[in-house]
Design an enzyme around this catalytic site. Structure first.
Site, PDB file in Angstrom:
ATOM      1  N   ASP A 109      26.883  -8.982 -18.578  1.00 27.90           N
ATOM      2  CA  ASP A 109      27.231  -7.648 -19.047  1.00 27.90           C
ATOM      3  C   ASP A 109      27.513  -6.711 -17.884  1.00 27.90           C
ATOM      4  OD1 ASP A 109      27.595  -5.368 -20.530  1.00 27.90           O
ATOM      5  OD2 ASP A 109      25.496  -5.076 -20.998  1.00 27.90           O
ATOM      6  N   ASP A 330      34.120  -3.283 -19.795  1.00 29.39           N
ATOM      7  CA  ASP A 330      32.792  -3.767 -20.161  1.00 29.39           C
ATOM      8  C   ASP A 330      32.867  -5.203 -20.648  1.00 29.39           C
ATOM      9  OD1 ASP A 330      30.221  -4.173 -21.023  1.00 29.39           O
ATOM     10  OD2 ASP A 330      30.308  -2.758 -22.679  1.00 29.39           O
TER      11      ASP A 330
END
Length: 510
Positions: A109, A330
């Site tokens: 992430d 992201d």
């Protein structure tokens, strides 16, 4: 995915996160890149040459610097998962922590900062996973090298300033440094920080292997809520790849282990994979645009969007970065989310530019299409323009999701979702796949180029020396805790999801 500033409204499927990083050697060692190669296979017969080299380096570990002239190497982690929300919908890797070392699967992430893993006696934490992996938990008391971070610790003080730590005012200075994170999908985790050893295999010159380690701070989760409690895609934690002081990227850089630049190239196939390096991938086609400074995310200055070369009528001020606006890259988000004011012009332009043979279907706000032709010949190309006149080409596979097929016709739906009520644009895995991305934090810029992520990449080190990293050149997949997700969603369930999306349902997050 990032706590807690951005609460992403979720109108569609599987958008969760995750994460990863790596390191190598001691603080006095010159900086070199760390690499993650995905989807590797263990040899079926005999012992691989790399394994023999690894054993040699294991014997000579104490004298490694003398043998190699003080040079560290590429750190390799096997990474699995894919961007396909009907298969996995996330990329994940393994990290080894503690003494004795224990292996954990963690999501990759770039939208959050902290590495955390499930700890023993965790409330609400899943005990099984639909990815067919054995879930584990970390026990600080069982590791001889583990220590809990106290509120008086300087590292906790720094985390308090960025909102990544909590200490009760009534607690003494020796009380544990805690944390509570809430992600954009409403899920959450809380726990406390510990310091322990992370281990990784480093690939030296000519594919020689050596064992390395570094002492890092990470989270010990004793409570989880929301989608984190679900077993369908459960892993052992999240690996934040952000910029804050307690991210593993920052910690390893401060130790002198790795440079302040990392890169990834995520394969877009259902089997997923790719390459992730602490270092800079070098590719002639790379273009760069500045990162927006002083932001908790990886924000870019998006200026306009074009469909088949025609710029959309969207006020550019809609993309200006602020507390409530901006464009974020992201890897922890599966799909893409367009600012509310940009979504309708985008969908209208796509629908108006498809081939005449394509049949459009709209149901409850979901724009879908039925076609028997290839997407490249039937759908337009999208171009995102960023500061400096830098363009990012988005092929149909990077904004469409295949939902199913009937006879020779395929049902495609736009995978970019409306960020309902928000003017934040999030570029997730559906956009990032099949591209090299370079996060050059030292020069505050981000670069990208279209690329076949099953191929080797050229990585440059801080000394300027190049080394090739290949997704399949190292046999490091020795764990028996393999993931198996090809049949994660049975055909009947997949058909039901197709029906829900096209004819009145829609996705739920994760």
């Amino acid at each position: 995915m990032r706590p807690p500033e951005v609460a992403v409204a979720v109108a569609a499927a599987v958008a969760v996160a995750a994460l990863l990083v790596l390191g190598a050697a001691a603080a006095s060692v010159p900086l070199l890149p760390a690499a993650l190669s995905l989807q590797r296979a263990v040899p079926h017969k005999g012992v691989a040459l790399q394994e023999l080299r690894r054993r040699d380096w294991e014997r000579h570990r104490s004298s490694r610097r003398g043998l190699l002239g003080g040079a560290a190497g590429v750190v390799d982690f096997p990474v699995e998962g894919s961007a396909n929300p009907f298969m996995v919908g996330l990329y994940f890797t393994r990290v080894k922590l503690g003494n004795p070392a224990k292996e954990f699967f963690v999501q990759i992430d770039t939208g959050s900062d902290i590495l955390w893993v499930t700890c023993s006696s965790c409330a609400g934490c899943p005990t099984s996973s639909g990815l067919n992996i054995q879930l584990e938990s970390f026990s600080p008391d069982s590791s001889s090298t583990s220590s809990r971070i106290a509120c008086s610790d300087d590292r906790c003080t720094a985390a308090l300033q960025t909102g990544e730590a909590v200490c009760e005012t009534s607690d003494s200075s020796s009380s544990p440094c805690g944390y509570t994170f809430t992600y954009g999908d409403g899920s959450g985790t809380s726990g406390y920080y510990v310091s322990d050893t992370m281990y990784f295999d480093t690939v030296m010159g000519n594919e020689q292997m050596a064992n390395s380690s570094a002492s890092i701070v990470f989270g010990c989760s004793n409570s989880q809520s929301g989608d984190l409690t679900k077993a369908d895609r459960a892993v052992d934690g999240i690996f934040g790849f952000g910029q804050h002081q307690l991210s593993v990227v920052s910690q390893l850089n401060s130790l002198g282990v790795s440079p302040r630049v990392f890169s990834h190239c995520l394969k877009g196939s259902d089997n997923g994979g790719g390459i992730l390096v602490l270092g800079e991938i070098v590719e002639p086609g790379l273009v760069y645009t500045p990162l927006v400074p002083s932001q908790p995310h990886y924000n870019l200055n998006l200026e306009s969007i074009a469909v088949n070369g025609q710029k959309l009528s969207i006020d550019s001020s809609l993309f200006t970065t602020s507390n409530t606006q901006g464009t974020i890259v992201d890897s922890g988000t599966t799909l893409a989310y367009l600012a509310d004011g940009a979504y309708d012009p985008f969908v209208t332009a796509i629908a108006g530019a498809v081939s005449p043979s394509v049949r459009s279907l709209v149901s409850k706000g979901n724009q879908c299409f039925i076609t028997s032709s290839s997407v490249d010949s039937s759908f337009p190309t999208v171009t995102l323009y960023f500061m400096g006149g830098v363009a990012m080409t988005v092929k149909p596979e990077n904004y469409l999701l295949q939902q199913g097929s009937i006879d020779n016709n395929v049902l495609w739906c736009i995978g970019w979702q409306r960020n309902q009520g928000q003017e934040i644009t999030i570029l997730g895995d559906i956009v990032l796949k099949d591209k090299i991305f370079v996060y050059d934090l030292a020069n505050m810029r981000m670069g990208w180029a279209d690329y076949d992520c099953s191929m080797s990449v050229n990585v440059t080190t801080s000394s300027g020396k190049n080394q090739y990293v290949n997704t399949g050149q190292f046999d490091v997949n020795s764990s028996t805790r393999r993931a198996s997700y090809k049949s994660l969603i049975p055909a009947g369930i997949a058909a039901m999801l197709v029906h829900m999306l096209a004819f009145g349902g829609g996705f739920s997050r994760r």
